[in-house]
Enzyme design. Structure first.
Site, mmCIF file in Angstrom:
data_model
loop_
_atom_site.group_PDB
_atom_site.id
_atom_site.type_symbol
_atom_site.label_atom_id
_atom_site.label_comp_id
_atom_site.label_asym_id
_atom_site.label_seq_id
_atom_site.Cartn_x
_atom_site.Cartn_y
_atom_site.Cartn_z
ATOM 1 N N THR A 1 0.807 -1.222 0.000
ATOM 2 C CA THR A 1 0.000 0.000 0.000
ATOM 3 C C THR A 1 0.844 1.278 0.000
ATOM 4 O O THR A 1 0.321 2.377 -0.128
ATOM 5 C CB THR A 1 -0.965 0.019 1.209
ATOM 6 O OG1 THR A 1 -0.196 -0.234 2.384
ATOM 7 C CG2 THR A 1 -2.034 -1.041 1.082
ATOM 8 N N GLY A 2 2.191 1.132 0.121
ATOM 9 C CA GLY A 2 3.074 2.300 0.010
ATOM 10 C C GLY A 2 3.219 2.692 -1.451
ATOM 11 O O GLY A 2 2.842 1.936 -2.348
ATOM 12 N N LYS B 1 -4.541 -3.010 7.022
ATOM 13 C CA LYS B 1 -5.159 -2.579 5.770
ATOM 14 C C LYS B 1 -5.770 -3.757 5.011
ATOM 15 O O LYS B 1 -6.031 -3.676 3.817
ATOM 16 C CB LYS B 1 -4.141 -1.825 4.897
ATOM 17 C CG LYS B 1 -3.727 -0.507 5.547
ATOM 18 C CD LYS B 1 -3.124 0.483 4.597
ATOM 19 C CE LYS B 1 -2.875 1.802 5.337
ATOM 20 N NZ LYS B 1 -1.987 2.698 4.634
ATOM 21 N N GLU C 1 16.447 -0.300 1.750
ATOM 22 C CA GLU C 1 17.841 0.067 1.943
ATOM 23 C C GLU C 1 17.989 0.702 3.327
ATOM 24 O O GLU C 1 17.056 1.309 3.827
ATOM 25 C CB GLU C 1 18.197 1.107 0.866
ATOM 26 C CG GLU C 1 19.654 1.407 0.715
ATOM 27 C CD GLU C 1 19.900 2.423 -0.419
ATOM 28 O OE1 GLU C 1 19.023 2.631 -1.263
ATOM 29 O OE2 GLU C 1 21.000 3.013 -0.414
ATOM 30 N N TYR D 1 21.563 -2.893 -14.476
ATOM 31 C CA TYR D 1 20.863 -2.264 -15.607
ATOM 32 C C TYR D 1 21.815 -2.127 -16.801
ATOM 33 O O TYR D 1 21.423 -2.266 -17.954
ATOM 34 C CB TYR D 1 20.357 -0.860 -15.273
ATOM 35 C CG TYR D 1 19.491 -0.727 -14.042
ATOM 36 C CD1 TYR D 1 18.802 -1.804 -13.510
ATOM 37 C CD2 TYR D 1 19.341 0.515 -13.438
ATOM 38 C CE1 TYR D 1 18.012 -1.649 -12.375
ATOM 39 C CE2 TYR D 1 18.549 0.679 -12.306
ATOM 40 C CZ TYR D 1 17.893 -0.407 -11.773
ATOM 41 O OH TYR D 1 17.114 -0.239 -10.676
ATOM 42 N N GLU E 1 32.153 -6.443 -6.644
ATOM 43 C CA GLU E 1 32.706 -5.129 -6.348
ATOM 44 C C GLU E 1 33.687 -5.236 -5.192
ATOM 45 O O GLU E 1 33.787 -6.285 -4.551
ATOM 46 C CB GLU E 1 31.584 -4.122 -6.043
ATOM 47 C CG GLU E 1 30.739 -4.478 -4.844
ATOM 48 C CD GLU E 1 29.535 -3.541 -4.657
ATOM 49 O OE1 GLU E 1 28.934 -3.112 -5.644
ATOM 50 O OE2 GLU E 1 29.208 -3.254 -3.500
ATOM 51 N N HIS F 1 27.678 1.846 -1.605
ATOM 52 C CA HIS F 1 27.194 0.657 -0.903
ATOM 53 C C HIS F 1 27.910 0.560 0.432
ATOM 54 O O HIS F 1 29.131 0.708 0.493
ATOM 55 C CB HIS F 1 27.534 -0.609 -1.692
ATOM 56 C CG HIS F 1 26.556 -0.893 -2.794
ATOM 57 N ND1 HIS F 1 26.907 -1.639 -3.882
ATOM 58 C CD2 HIS F 1 25.259 -0.558 -2.956
ATOM 59 C CE1 HIS F 1 25.857 -1.740 -4.683
ATOM 60 N NE2 HIS F 1 24.844 -1.087 -4.146
#
Lengths: 292, 367
Positions: free
Chosen positions: A17-18, A43, A98, A159, A209, A246
């Site tokens: 619902t956010g 909800k 996050e 991406y 990474e 990060h």
């Protein structure tokens, strides 16, 4: 079959619902991802784009047989949301949120392991098997079904990989984003092993990474793999002892540097590039050689 | 957040971990004439080897010790204050810490029979590493193992180790370290130093009197906007829509011989708010950036928001700007930026990295 998620998955969004949750729900419906329910305490009974909202995960599992949960709730509520999902019998969880406190992450990762739950994140961009199920923030319009598996910590860098693959009209079996935090659930090794066994996957792209020593284990796994692996480790020019975006991307010692990691992967038979754009040429060569 | 020793010792007291009596320099009682130890309050490591810890026998020598410490720098850092403690009469120095182990995904308790030294130089047979499952916490068998290693009764060990564990857990620390841990003649254990790092995503410790911090104001200002900034010493400010993409972009720019002045990961907030994005660009201008490189690929946010901020802050200025954008509302974003000759827009990552590093000399763009 692809790995982790497929057309038979039954997806639940905790925090549907956010505003972000609603956006994910809408996209899943447009592209026919198997979204079955949402959960937001107090909800229950509402609908989001026609998807039923329940008060608890247990109810969503009981009524809609949900087995995969995408968690999009404020960071300090993540631990409770994930524990609730695990206790309700959910077996695949993506924590998209996050900024989850690290002590919360440790507890929920350990609890997920005890219950043999695949937990991605915290701070994961998600998992997607194009054309089958999308539990990630990657837009379906740029994805194409195919035979390449992708495993990465980072969403935004993924991406770019998608972009490179799209340009060459190469399709994807599954993309798995593990999350950028220092403590995340599923390890790269487990995903590589799944890709090795998956008949829908012919080759794998591995994106790592700086920070941590995951690549030591990854290098061992690579030695046992027959499928080709193309790799890139981001952060070759990152200054030491600085957190690079990060929370997990920080070089504490030489073993956590990009060059050391690259070396480890190369020694185990992976083809490793120095900058991400070089993957394009590498993949082109690979596919040309496959055609011959 | 890293804590100063003075702050860490306050937490130790709150969790019943024994420490020596101590005062900040300004609060030291003038009528107390005892052997003390003066310690520079710095956040960097290795202050002892750089002359930041001075033992003195009486109050007369204290003043000169303080002066000596204030005149020094420690890895470039000046002492924020000086903490003065009564000297401890000890027979042995041990080491005790709890860290977070990324590979084990759990806390790790480390104990050494030899303390006061660099822990990496201690031989393995004098060292214990015990993972603590965060769901179960500290167990009594662990206390027994430590007791055997240190040759001290379990009752003595239990108090300090369980209190340290409570502190680690309750304050959401990512590191708590006592080095050295003194053993006194009477067989008591006292914490000589306190090194604590608490999780920034968690709440900051309450009931601790914090010393002022000299922070890198640029990185702090960026953090206040909800993004992550890293200052470097080159020319180009690189702004990207994510941490992984940022690292990859930095690699590419450097491989084309460009140098970075700063690397910004926009994070989730800035990208939805034109004004925040504008403030961020202003910070980068203040930092003395020579060129700007924006690389964003949005799946959820809209490209047009950031493009508007770029147009308003950088459009028509002397700054060379390269924008590589893709994703939601990219057409509108392009249009917004098309009228400025100092702004070069492309959708190719490779092209963008070459352009910002080497310059573009076509179609009225910058050289």
């Amino acid at each position: 079959m692809a790995i982790i998620v497929n057309e038979k998955s039954k997806i639940l969004i905790q925090g549907i619902t956010g505003s972000v949750g609603k956006g994910f729900a809408k996209r899943m419906l447009v592209y026919h991802s198997p979204l079955v329910a949402g959960v937001t305490p107090n909800k229950g009974g509402q609908f989001v784009h026609g998807v039923p909202v329940y008060n608890s995960v247990e109810e969503a599992v009981y009524k809609e047989y949900a087995d995969t949960s995408l968690i999009i709730v404020p960071p300090k509520l993540v631990e409770q949301a994930a524990l609730e999902a695990i206790d309700a019998g959910i077996k695949t969880i993506v924590v998209y949120s996050e900024g989850v406190p690290i002590h919360d992450s440790m507890r929920l990762v350990q609890y997920a392991n005890l219950h043999r739950v695949n937990l991605f994140g915290p701070n994961s961009a998600g998992v997607v098997s194009p054309g089958k199920a999308n539990v990630s923030d990657i837009d379906d319009s740029i994805l194409r079904q195919g035979k390449i598996g992708v495993v990465s910590r980072s969403g935004t860098l993924t991406y770019e990989i998608v972009e490179i693959l799209k340009k060459q009209q190469i399709g994807i079996s599954t993309i798995v984003c593990l999350g950028g935090d220092p403590i995340v659930g599923v390890h790269q090794r487990d995903i590589l092993e799944l890709f090795e066994q998956d008949e829908d996957t012919d080759a794998v792209i591995y994106i790592g990474e700086i920070g941590g020593t995951d690549e030591v284990t990854v290098a061992e796994t690579l030695k046992g793999m027959n499928k080709p692996v193309f790799a890139y480790i981001a952060g070759q020019y990152a200054p030491k002892n600085k957190r690079m975006g990060h929370a997990g991307a920080i070089i504490n010692n030489e073993n956590e540097s990009a060059s050391r990691k690259r070396e480890l992967l190369e020694l185990s038979g992976a083809k490793v590039v120095k900058v991400v754009t070089e993957l394009e040429g590498l993949l082109k060569n690979y596919f040309n050689s496959q055609k011959v | 957040m890293k804590l100063f020793e003075y702050e860490g010792k306050q937490l130790f007291k709150a969790y019943d971990i024994p420490v020596a009596n101590g005062w900040l320099a300004a609060n030291y009682p003038n009528d107390l004439n005892k052997p003390v130890i003066a310690k520079a309050q710095v956040l960097t490591g290795g202050r002892g080897k750089q002359g930041g810890i001075i033992a003195v026998n009486d109050i007369k020598s204290l003043a000169s010790a303080l002066k000596t410490i204030y005149e020094k720098t420690f890895n470039g850092e000046m002492a924020t204050d000086i903490y003065i403690e009564e000297q401890i009469d000890f027979t042995k120095e041990f080491y005790l810490s709890i860290i977070i182990d990324r590979n084990l995904k759990s806390p790790l308790l480390i104990v050494s029979y030899e303390g006061g030294v660099n822990i990496e130089e201690v031989p393995h047979d004098k060292l214990l590493k015990i993972p603590i499952n965060p769901l179960l916490g500290l167990q009594s068998y662990m206390i027994n193992k430590i007791s055997t290693l240190l040759m001290i009764a379990p009752e003595k060990v239990e108090g300090i180790v369980s209190n340290l564990w409570n502190l680690f857990k309750m304050e959401q620390a990512s590191l708590v370290e006592i080095n050295p841990l003194f053993l006194t003649k009477d067989g008591d254990l006292i914490a000589g130093d306190a090194k604590i790092i608490v999780d920034e995503a968690a709440d900051t410790p309450t009931n601790v009197n914090l010393l002022p911090r000299k922070v890198n104001s640029f990185e702090q200002n960026i953090s206040n906007l909800g993004a992550v900034g890293v200052e470097m010493d080159g020319d180009i400010s690189i702004v990207t829509s994510g941490a992984g993409l940022g690292l990859a972009t930095l690699d590419l720019v450097r491989s084309k011989d460009g140098t970075a002045r700063a690397l910004i990961d926009l994070g989730g907030h800035v990208i939805h708010d034109v004004n925040l994005a504008r403030e961020l660009i202003v910070e980068l201008k203040k930092l003395g950036s020579k060129k700007f490189y924006f690389n964003f690929y949005f799946q959820v946010a809209e490209c047009s928001t950031l493009a508007e901020a770029i147009a308003k802050e950088l459009g028509g200025t002397h700054y060379p700007v390269v924008v590589r954008l893709k994703g939601k509302k990219e057409k509108i974003a392009r249009q917004l930026l098309s009228e400025y000759s100092n702004v070069y827009v492309t959708d190719s990552l490779e092209d963008a990295c070459i352009s910002i590093s080497k310059g573009v000399c076509e179609n009225g763009h910058y050289c």
